[in-house]
Design an enzyme around this catalytic site. Structure first.
Site, PDB file in Angstrom:
ATOM      1  N   THR A  98       6.695  -4.611   5.815  1.00 27.68           N
ATOM      2  CA  THR A  98       6.794  -5.261   7.126  1.00 27.68           C
ATOM      3  C   THR A  98       5.598  -6.195   7.276  1.00 27.68           C
ATOM      4  O   THR A  98       4.458  -5.737   7.361  1.00 27.68           O
ATOM      5  CB  THR A  98       6.783  -4.227   8.264  1.00 27.68           C
ATOM      6  OG1 THR A  98       7.805  -3.266   8.013  1.00 27.68           O
ATOM      7  CG2 THR A  98       7.028  -4.892   9.607  1.00 27.68           C
ATOM      8  N   LYS A 171      13.276  -7.252  11.536  1.00 27.79           N
ATOM      9  CA  LYS A 171      12.443  -6.043  11.539  1.00 27.79           C
ATOM     10  C   LYS A 171      11.475  -6.059  12.723  1.00 27.79           C
ATOM     11  O   LYS A 171      11.234  -5.024  13.365  1.00 27.79           O
ATOM     12  CB  LYS A 171      11.690  -5.954  10.205  1.00 27.79           C
ATOM     13  CG  LYS A 171      10.675  -4.836  10.104  1.00 27.79           C
ATOM     14  CD  LYS A 171      11.300  -3.452  10.154  1.00 27.79           C
ATOM     15  CE  LYS A 171      10.221  -2.374  10.094  1.00 27.79           C
ATOM     16  NZ  LYS A 171      10.749  -1.035  10.281  1.00 27.79           N
TER      17      LYS A 171
HETATM   18  N1  LIG Z   1       6.353   4.921   6.510  1.00 28.68           N
HETATM   19  C1  LIG Z   1       7.429   4.557   7.184  1.00 28.68           C
HETATM   20  O1  LIG Z   1       8.128   5.387   7.788  1.00 28.68           O
HETATM   21  C2  LIG Z   1       7.867   3.097   7.210  1.00 28.68           C
HETATM   22  C3  LIG Z   1       9.134   2.814   7.733  1.00 28.68           C
HETATM   23  C4  LIG Z   1       9.574   1.491   7.738  1.00 28.68           C
HETATM   24  C5  LIG Z   1       8.759   0.482   7.263  1.00 28.68           C
HETATM   25  N2  LIG Z   1       7.523   0.791   6.801  1.00 28.68           N
HETATM   26  C6  LIG Z   1       6.694  -0.320   6.277  1.00 28.68           C
HETATM   27  O2  LIG Z   1       6.701  -0.211   4.876  1.00 28.68           O
HETATM   28  C7  LIG Z   1       5.455  -0.663   4.351  1.00 28.68           C
HETATM   29  C8  LIG Z   1       4.817   0.454   3.537  1.00 28.68           C
HETATM   30  O3  LIG Z   1       4.589   1.555   4.402  1.00 28.68           O
HETATM   31  P1  LIG Z   1       4.082   2.962   3.854  1.00 28.68           P
HETATM   32  O4  LIG Z   1       4.351   3.936   4.937  1.00 28.68           O
HETATM   33  O5  LIG Z   1       4.581   3.185   2.482  1.00 28.68           O
HETATM   34  O6  LIG Z   1       2.500   2.668   3.827  1.00 28.68           O
HETATM   35  P2  LIG Z   1       1.367   3.497   3.049  1.00 28.68           P
HETATM   36  O7  LIG Z   1       1.802   4.870   2.744  1.00 28.68           O
HETATM   37  O8  LIG Z   1       0.119   3.292   3.855  1.00 28.68           O
HETATM   38  O9  LIG Z   1       1.233   2.686   1.676  1.00 28.68           O
HETATM   39  C9  LIG Z   1       0.735   1.390   1.684  1.00 28.68           C
HETATM   40  C10 LIG Z   1       0.781   0.814   0.286  1.00 28.68           C
HETATM   41  O10 LIG Z   1       0.188  -0.497   0.332  1.00 28.68           O
HETATM   42  C11 LIG Z   1      -0.863  -0.539  -0.647  1.00 28.68           C
HETATM   43  N3  LIG Z   1      -1.927  -1.469  -0.230  1.00 28.68           N
HETATM   44  C12 LIG Z   1      -2.561  -1.526   0.962  1.00 28.68           C
HETATM   45  N4  LIG Z   1      -3.476  -2.501   0.960  1.00 28.68           N
HETATM   46  C13 LIG Z   1      -3.441  -3.075  -0.276  1.00 28.68           C
HETATM   47  C14 LIG Z   1      -4.139  -4.140  -0.886  1.00 28.68           C
HETATM   48  N5  LIG Z   1      -5.079  -4.840  -0.234  1.00 28.68           N
HETATM   49  N6  LIG Z   1      -3.823  -4.444  -2.163  1.00 28.68           N
HETATM   50  C15 LIG Z   1      -2.878  -3.753  -2.815  1.00 28.68           C
HETATM   51  N7  LIG Z   1      -2.160  -2.741  -2.307  1.00 28.68           N
HETATM   52  C16 LIG Z   1      -2.441  -2.405  -1.034  1.00 28.68           C
HETATM   53  C17 LIG Z   1      -1.362   0.883  -0.721  1.00 28.68           C
HETATM   54  O11 LIG Z   1      -2.112   1.068  -1.900  1.00 28.68           O
HETATM   55  P3  LIG Z   1      -3.180   2.263  -2.009  1.00 28.68           P
HETATM   56  O12 LIG Z   1      -2.402   3.473  -2.438  1.00 28.68           O
HETATM   57  O13 LIG Z   1      -4.140   1.784  -3.022  1.00 28.68           O
HETATM   58  O14 LIG Z   1      -3.806   2.434  -0.645  1.00 28.68           O
HETATM   59  C18 LIG Z   1      -0.026   1.628  -0.734  1.00 28.68           C
HETATM   60  O15 LIG Z   1       0.598   1.535  -1.986  1.00 28.68           O
HETATM   61  C19 LIG Z   1       4.613  -1.088   5.555  1.00 28.68           C
HETATM   62  O16 LIG Z   1       4.744  -2.463   5.743  1.00 28.68           O
HETATM   63  C20 LIG Z   1       5.238  -0.317   6.699  1.00 28.68           C
HETATM   64  O17 LIG Z   1       5.018  -0.953   7.941  1.00 28.68           O
HETATM   65  C21 LIG Z   1       7.057   2.081   6.740  1.00 28.68           C
END
Ligand SMILES: NC(=O)c1ccc[n+]([C@@H]2O[C@H](COP(=O)([O-])OP(=O)(O)OC[C@H]3O[C@@H](n4cnc5c(N)ncnc54)[C@H](OP(=O)(O)O)[C@@H]3O)[C@@H](O)[C@H]2O)c1
Length: 294
Positions: A98, A171
């Site tokens: 997102t 979204k």
């Molecule tokens: N969780 C949900 O229920 C959900 C639902 C719908 C949409 N989303 C969206 O989906 C996306 C991912 O969400 P998530 O829940 O999976 O988040 P998350 O668990 O916080 O994972 C974030 C990912 O992004 C990586 N990342 C962050 N900063 C970075 C950087 N500067 N360079 C490279 N990699 C980086 C992290 O790597 P590291 O492991 O190294 O930190 C990790 O792999 C987001 O945009 C979120 O808004 C999430």
């Protein structure tokens, strides 16, 4: 189902179950994650681990990107080790994080000629990612979406909402609706309590309003005071910022979007960044009774 060569960049709460699901379906999956600690489990499950986003993308027919925010997307997409440096002509990048609409435009410019791009952010959380029941809001050329359907349908139900960028716009609209509803629900609960309604009566009355479904769904977590993170509140605040930026950029005169964002900002400042975003409800209930906010 034909076997695909897929790269998954970003193995957080959402990216990891997506990669696992593709592996489970027999796809050949290469992964990359910034922090190495997250790759071991995927390696054990059969994924090849790339040394950089560029290396992971090289040789893939489809490159899925699932990272936290616009800065993360930029970091994995550009530069000598970024996706754009490795993705091959004929391959398609499916951007599922997102992010802002301008991030999608920038990504389109960064990718080499001959590669395709879809934006396909998702509705649903960790459980839906694992079971392949996400809702994918897809923007991009019709033929490209058609070509990617076998992959997209492994992850959930794709809904094509328009050309490139439309998935991201959709979204932001969906999350604006969600955050607004949570804000109104939290404030309605606080109002009812202040007016002397019992918790039970409050839920009975909300049960016959447009908030009925959300009130019933969120009640157990509020009562338990326990909001284990599936979608971290800090990420929801990030999404609310993206919505407010879109409102500002569009010159729109809206009020509820900013108010809903303010509750998430407050809750994050109160130490709830790592809890589930629904913890904003407990935060509203705890703080609203302390008087005017501004
Ligand atoms: N969780 C949900 O229920 C959900 C639902 C719908 C949409 N989303 C969206 O989906 C996306 C991912 O969400 P998530 O829940 O999976 O988040 P998350 O668990 O916080 O994972 C974030 C990912 O992004 C990586 N990342 C962050 N900063 C970075 C950087 N500067 N360079 C490279 N990699 C980086 C992290 O790597 P590291 O492991 O190294 O930190 C990790 O792999 C987001 O945009 C979120 O808004 C999430």
């Amino acid at each position: 189902m034909s076997v695909e060569r897929v790269a998954v960049i970003g193995l957080g709460a959402m990216g990891a179950p997506i990669a696992r699901r593709l592996l489970g379906n027999g796809d050949r999956v290469t992964v990359w994650n910034r922090s190495p600690r997250r790759v071991a489990a995927l390696r054990e499950a059969g994924a090849v681990v790339g040394a950089s986003p560029a290396e992971a993308a090289r040789g893939a027919e489809t490159v899925i990107v699932m990272v936290s925010d616009p800065q993360a997307l930029l970091a994995v997409a550009e530069g000598e080790h970024g996706i754009a440096a490795g993705v091959q002509p004929g391959a398609v990048v499916v951007q599922m994080s997102t992010v802002s609409p301008s991030s999608v435009t920038r990504l389109a410019h960064a990718l080499p000629p001959g590669t395709g791009l879809l934006d396909a952010p998702v509705l649903g959380s960790v459980a839906e990612a694992a079971s392949g029941t996400l809702r994918l809001l897809v923007g991009g050329p019709h033929e490209l979406v058609e070509r990617c359907l076998p992959l997209l349908t492994q992850l959930g139900a794709p809904l094509r909402v328009g050309e490139l960028g439309a998935g991201t716009a959709a979204k932001l609209v969906a999350n604006n609706a969600l955050f607004g509803v949570l804000g109104v629900l939290g404030e309605s609960l606080a109002l009812g309590g202040a007016l002397g309604l019992s918790w039970e009566a409050l839920h009975e009355v909300l049960g016959v309003t447009p908030l009925a479904e959300q009130a019933a769904r969120r009640r157990p977590a509020i009562e338990a005071g326990d909001h284990p993170a599936r979608f971290a509140l800090a990420l929801a605040r990030k999404d609310a910022d993206l919505v407010v930026d879109a409102v500002t950029d569009g010159g729109l005169g809206l009020g509820l979007t900013a108010a809903a964002r303010d509750w998430l900002v407050d809750a994050e400042r109160a130490g709830r960044a790592g809890q589930d975003y629904s913890a904003v409800l407990s935060h509203i209930l705890q703080t609203a009774t302390k008087g005017p906010r501004r």
